[in-house]
Scaffold this active site. Structure first.
Site, PDB file in Angstrom:
ATOM      1  N   ARG A   1      24.482   4.544 -31.106  1.00 45.48           N
ATOM      2  CA  ARG A   1      24.234   4.923 -29.698  1.00 45.48           C
ATOM      3  C   ARG A   1      22.753   5.239 -29.448  1.00 45.48           C
ATOM      4  NH1 ARG A   1      28.823   3.327 -29.887  1.00 45.48           N
ATOM      5  NH2 ARG A   1      30.632   4.185 -28.805  1.00 45.48           N
TER       6      ARG A   1
ATOM      7  N   SER B   1      32.803   8.355 -23.428  1.00 48.80           N
ATOM      8  CA  SER B   1      32.562   9.504 -24.325  1.00 48.80           C
ATOM      9  C   SER B   1      31.361  10.291 -23.816  1.00 48.80           C
ATOM     10  CB  SER B   1      32.235   9.027 -25.742  1.00 48.80           C
ATOM     11  OG  SER B   1      33.277   8.268 -26.258  1.00 48.80           O
TER      12      SER B   1
ATOM     13  N   GLU C   1      26.023  12.046 -25.224  1.00 47.50           N
ATOM     14  CA  GLU C   1      25.749  10.600 -25.243  1.00 47.50           C
ATOM     15  C   GLU C   1      25.303  10.127 -23.867  1.00 47.50           C
ATOM     16  OE1 GLU C   1      28.093   7.179 -24.313  1.00 47.50           O
ATOM     17  OE2 GLU C   1      28.823   7.218 -26.385  1.00 47.50           O
TER      18      GLU C   1
HETATM   19  P1  FAD Z   1      23.802   2.803 -16.432  1.00 46.19           P
HETATM   20  O1  FAD Z   1      24.765   3.926 -16.487  1.00 46.19           O
HETATM   21  O2  FAD Z   1      23.494   2.207 -15.093  1.00 46.19           O
HETATM   22  O3  FAD Z   1      22.481   3.209 -17.155  1.00 46.19           O
HETATM   23  C1  FAD Z   1      22.521   3.864 -18.402  1.00 46.19           C
HETATM   24  C2  FAD Z   1      21.071   4.159 -18.837  1.00 46.19           C
HETATM   25  O4  FAD Z   1      20.383   2.948 -19.081  1.00 46.19           O
HETATM   26  C3  FAD Z   1      20.252   4.873 -17.758  1.00 46.19           C
HETATM   27  O5  FAD Z   1      19.326   5.707 -18.410  1.00 46.19           O
HETATM   28  C4  FAD Z   1      19.530   3.743 -17.039  1.00 46.19           C
HETATM   29  O6  FAD Z   1      18.324   4.149 -16.425  1.00 46.19           O
HETATM   30  C5  FAD Z   1      19.269   2.789 -18.185  1.00 46.19           C
HETATM   31  N1  FAD Z   1      19.288   1.378 -17.798  1.00 46.19           N
HETATM   32  C6  FAD Z   1      20.325   0.685 -17.269  1.00 46.19           C
HETATM   33  N2  FAD Z   1      19.989  -0.598 -17.112  1.00 46.19           N
HETATM   34  C7  FAD Z   1      18.714  -0.715 -17.536  1.00 46.19           C
HETATM   35  C8  FAD Z   1      17.784  -1.807 -17.616  1.00 46.19           C
HETATM   36  N3  FAD Z   1      18.097  -3.043 -17.221  1.00 46.19           N
HETATM   37  N4  FAD Z   1      16.544  -1.555 -18.105  1.00 46.19           N
HETATM   38  C9  FAD Z   1      16.194  -0.313 -18.510  1.00 46.19           C
HETATM   39  N5  FAD Z   1      17.020   0.751 -18.449  1.00 46.19           N
HETATM   40  C10 FAD Z   1      18.263   0.549 -17.971  1.00 46.19           C
HETATM   41  N6  FAD Z   1      29.836   2.846 -24.208  1.00 46.19           N
HETATM   42  C11 FAD Z   1      29.953   2.382 -25.459  1.00 46.19           C
HETATM   43  O7  FAD Z   1      28.940   2.192 -26.161  1.00 46.19           O
HETATM   44  N7  FAD Z   1      31.186   2.109 -25.999  1.00 46.19           N
HETATM   45  C12 FAD Z   1      32.322   2.272 -25.315  1.00 46.19           C
HETATM   46  O8  FAD Z   1      33.405   2.008 -25.833  1.00 46.19           O
HETATM   47  C13 FAD Z   1      32.228   2.760 -23.975  1.00 46.19           C
HETATM   48  N8  FAD Z   1      33.346   2.977 -23.254  1.00 46.19           N
HETATM   49  C14 FAD Z   1      33.246   3.451 -21.990  1.00 46.19           C
HETATM   50  C15 FAD Z   1      34.426   3.643 -21.249  1.00 46.19           C
HETATM   51  C16 FAD Z   1      34.360   4.105 -19.956  1.00 46.19           C
HETATM   52  C17 FAD Z   1      35.649   4.303 -19.174  1.00 46.19           C
HETATM   53  C18 FAD Z   1      33.111   4.375 -19.349  1.00 46.19           C
HETATM   54  C19 FAD Z   1      33.039   4.840 -17.932  1.00 46.19           C
HETATM   55  C20 FAD Z   1      31.931   4.202 -20.079  1.00 46.19           C
HETATM   56  C21 FAD Z   1      31.996   3.742 -21.403  1.00 46.19           C
HETATM   57  N9  FAD Z   1      30.839   3.541 -22.178  1.00 46.19           N
HETATM   58  C22 FAD Z   1      30.934   3.044 -23.451  1.00 46.19           C
HETATM   59  C23 FAD Z   1      29.511   3.900 -21.646  1.00 46.19           C
HETATM   60  C24 FAD Z   1      28.864   2.789 -20.774  1.00 46.19           C
HETATM   61  O9  FAD Z   1      29.826   1.881 -20.316  1.00 46.19           O
HETATM   62  C25 FAD Z   1      27.801   2.016 -21.536  1.00 46.19           C
HETATM   63  O10 FAD Z   1      26.796   2.894 -21.987  1.00 46.19           O
HETATM   64  C26 FAD Z   1      27.146   0.939 -20.677  1.00 46.19           C
HETATM   65  O11 FAD Z   1      26.324   0.130 -21.473  1.00 46.19           O
HETATM   66  C27 FAD Z   1      26.333   1.503 -19.517  1.00 46.19           C
HETATM   67  O12 FAD Z   1      25.967   0.412 -18.703  1.00 46.19           O
HETATM   68  P2  FAD Z   1      25.507   0.611 -17.213  1.00 46.19           P
HETATM   69  O13 FAD Z   1      25.004  -0.698 -16.715  1.00 46.19           O
HETATM   70  O14 FAD Z   1      26.573   1.236 -16.419  1.00 46.19           O
HETATM   71  O15 FAD Z   1      24.303   1.613 -17.414  1.00 46.19           O
HETATM   72  N1  EPU Z   2      40.779  12.376 -31.562  1.00 47.99           N
HETATM   73  C1  EPU Z   2      41.511  13.531 -31.403  1.00 47.99           C
HETATM   74  N2  EPU Z   2      41.685  14.001 -30.143  1.00 47.99           N
HETATM   75  C2  EPU Z   2      41.180  13.372 -29.059  1.00 47.99           C
HETATM   76  C3  EPU Z   2      40.434  12.187 -29.228  1.00 47.99           C
HETATM   77  C4  EPU Z   2      40.243  11.706 -30.504  1.00 47.99           C
HETATM   78  O1  EPU Z   2      41.983  14.126 -32.346  1.00 47.99           O
HETATM   79  O2  EPU Z   2      41.391  13.877 -27.941  1.00 47.99           O
HETATM   80  C5  EPU Z   2      40.595  11.857 -32.933  1.00 47.99           C
HETATM   81  C6  EPU Z   2      41.773  11.023 -33.406  1.00 47.99           C
HETATM   82  O3  EPU Z   2      42.047  11.365 -34.721  1.00 47.99           O
HETATM   83  C7  EPU Z   2      41.250   9.615 -33.397  1.00 47.99           C
HETATM   84  C8  EPU Z   2      39.763   9.806 -33.627  1.00 47.99           C
HETATM   85  O4  EPU Z   2      39.453  11.060 -32.999  1.00 47.99           O
HETATM   86  O5  EPU Z   2      41.836   8.851 -34.386  1.00 47.99           O
HETATM   87  C9  EPU Z   2      38.902   8.725 -33.013  1.00 47.99           C
HETATM   88  O6  EPU Z   2      39.269   8.553 -31.650  1.00 47.99           O
HETATM   89  P1  EPU Z   2      39.047   7.169 -30.899  1.00 47.99           P
HETATM   90  O7  EPU Z   2      39.548   6.046 -31.727  1.00 47.99           O
HETATM   91  O8  EPU Z   2      39.582   7.302 -29.515  1.00 47.99           O
HETATM   92  O9  EPU Z   2      37.489   7.002 -30.868  1.00 47.99           O
HETATM   93  P2  EPU Z   2      36.330   8.027 -30.574  1.00 47.99           P
HETATM   94  O10 EPU Z   2      35.634   8.303 -31.857  1.00 47.99           O
HETATM   95  O11 EPU Z   2      36.807   9.194 -29.803  1.00 47.99           O
HETATM   96  C10 EPU Z   2      34.560   6.168 -30.259  1.00 47.99           C
HETATM   97  C11 EPU Z   2      33.488   5.839 -29.277  1.00 47.99           C
HETATM   98  C12 EPU Z   2      34.069   5.132 -28.073  1.00 47.99           C
HETATM   99  C13 EPU Z   2      34.727   3.856 -28.541  1.00 47.99           C
HETATM  100  C14 EPU Z   2      35.823   4.198 -29.542  1.00 47.99           C
HETATM  101  C15 EPU Z   2      36.450   2.964 -30.155  1.00 47.99           C
HETATM  102  C16 EPU Z   2      31.710   7.437 -29.563  1.00 47.99           C
HETATM  103  C17 EPU Z   2      31.015   8.628 -29.014  1.00 47.99           C
HETATM  104  N3  EPU Z   2      32.778   7.026 -28.887  1.00 47.99           N
HETATM  105  O12 EPU Z   2      35.397   7.131 -29.629  1.00 47.99           O
HETATM  106  O13 EPU Z   2      33.005   4.802 -27.201  1.00 47.99           O
HETATM  107  O14 EPU Z   2      35.277   3.130 -27.455  1.00 47.99           O
HETATM  108  O15 EPU Z   2      35.259   4.982 -30.620  1.00 47.99           O
HETATM  109  O16 EPU Z   2      35.554   2.377 -31.040  1.00 47.99           O
HETATM  110  O17 EPU Z   2      31.283   6.890 -30.567  1.00 47.99           O
HETATM  111  C18 EPU Z   2      31.718   5.570 -25.350  1.00 47.99           C
HETATM  112  O18 EPU Z   2      30.731   5.498 -26.088  1.00 47.99           O
HETATM  113  O19 EPU Z   2      31.638   5.916 -24.157  1.00 47.99           O
HETATM  114  C19 EPU Z   2      33.038   5.251 -25.894  1.00 47.99           C
HETATM  115  C20 EPU Z   2      34.160   5.343 -25.177  1.00 47.99           C
END
Ligand code: FAD
Ligand code: EPU
Length: 346
Positions: free
Chosen positions: A173, A246, A342
């Protein structure tokens, strides 16, 4: 050039926080971006007094941002579109996408063309341009695994710079854009190196189980669908409940501390890292502190995934932030482990 004034950002961030931007504009070409940056230099008095201040905010899908106050500058919504195959070799296809392309749309485009490597990253909200920002990751894959290069516009010097994978210094990240060069660059396009022959990554246990449940063999389509099913079962849909995924990173601790914690909390969840450290599941730590399903007014901790903070309607950014602070302190107190946010706090 259409610059709007005092615009609500509520529909431009997935947390649904109602703050306003002093100026707001969209750009669909790099020339338009250039013009808008010039505009900001000349009309924003704060910028005239110094060489460079971060008074410009580049916005993608707004899915990794928590706004805690009105933005007293220019918000630039990136709408650089287009996906093109730029070269290929025996094993790979190199595909360039505009920073404003929706990420999941890009994933589906790759799957449709039989290009492998991003299927595990299905359904992550946001745009291509933000994918290198925090090296997005899910289900055993990170963007760095398929990243080839990107182009970014350097705001202070007004020129386009090319970044290779090494230049980006990707980590969990993390990248140079999130910290070292924060607010200095606008990522304009990203080139990914995709595989002609898939090497399936189903090491994340839940994927294997989901494929079995679906009764299908391994393919990039099946893995994508499995990931979509798993994500939809536990992550809140931002269209229904405001959130930014997250809120915290999963913390990394030393093996000695992990052994100590295991003695006190035998069910603690941790994964061994190649460097000998252990990555803890922050969701588990937060749940153990009793926060899962917690709600105060419209700010809450999601009932199915404790790592996700939510806005049930009209929460202020500060209410979400204050809740995150309380969570952070309680985890520190109970486990002696510091959590790091994050989400980008603005
Ligand atoms: P924004 O929120 O618009 O911007 C994020 C940051 O990047 C800001 O600081 C912004 O200024 C900067 N930025 C954006 N675009 C540019 C650009 N073109 N040039 C320079 N700076 C820029 N993330 C994960 O890694 N894994 C996940 O599994 C994951 N699951 C998610 C699930 C949900 C339901 C939600 C809501 C979010 C999740 N995220 C996850 C976080 C998010 O989706 C990612 O970080 C995504 O890449 C953000 O993209 P965005 O275009 O919305 O960025
Ligand atoms: N867990 C709990 N309680 C909870 C949630 C999770 O006990 O309420 C424990 C469980 O044991 C589970 C483990 O945590 O097995 C891991 O949970 P999960 O698989 O949901 O993944 P995570 O570690 O919580 C990370 C990323 C997610 C990504 C998933 C799948 C980070 C900060 N988050 O979540 O990314 O989608 O793994 O790879 O690394 C994001 O970055 O926004 C994001 C959603």
């Amino acid at each position: 050039m259409n610059v709007q004034e005092n615009i609500s950002l509520k529909s431009f961030n997935t947390f649904g926080i109602d703050v306003s931007a002093k100026y707001f504009a969209r750009f669909t070409t790099v020339d338009e971006l250039h013009e808008l940056l010039e505009f900001n230099q000349t009309s924003n008095p704060k910028l005239q007094t110094s060489n460079f201040k971060p008074q410009t905010l580049i916005l993608g899908g707004g899915s990794n941002i928590l706004f805690t106050k009105d933005f007293d500058g220019l918000v630039l919504k990136n709408e650089l579109l287009g996906i093109k195959e730029i070269k290929e070799d025996e094993h790979h296809v190199y595909v360039q996408a505009g920073a404003g392309v929706n990420w999941h749309h890009f994933v589906l485009h790759c799957i449709h063309n039989g290009w492998a490597g991003v299927e595990n990253l299905s359904l992550i909200p946001g745009n291509v341009g933000a994918s290198p920002m925090q090296n997005i990751g899910a289900y055993g894959v990170e963007i760095k695994d398929v990243f080839y290069s990107l182009e970014a516009f350097h705001i202070p010097d007004k020129k386009t710079i090319h970044f290779s994978v090494n230049d980006c210094e990707f980590g969990y990240r993390e990248s140079v854009f999130k910290r070292k060069y924060k607010n200095e660059f606008v990522i304009t396009n990203v080139t990914y190196r995709l595989n002609r022959i898939p090497s399936f990554n189903t090491s994340y246990g839940a994927i294997e189980q989901e494929l079995e449940k679906m009764g299908v063999g391994k393919s990039i389509q099946a893995i994508s669908q499995a990931v979509i099913n798993i994500r939809s079962s536990k992550l809140p849909d931002p269209a229904v409940t405001g959130n930014a995924g997250s809120f915290f990173k999963n913390p990394e601790i030393g093996s000695h501390q992990f052994h100590e914690l295991t003695r006190m909390f035998p069910s603690i969840v941790g994964y061994n890292l190649p460097n000998g450290n252990v990555k803890l599941a922050a969701g588990w730590l937060i749940e153990q502190c009793g926060w899962k399903g917690y709600r105060k007014d419209d700010a809450g901790c999601h009932e199915k995934q404790a790592l996700v903070l939510v806005n049930y309607g009209n929460a202020k950014g500060n209410e979400i932030y204050n809740l995150s602070e309380e969570i952070l302190q309680s985890v520190k107190k109970k486990f002696g482990v510091g959590l790091e946010r994050e989400v980008n706090i603005v």
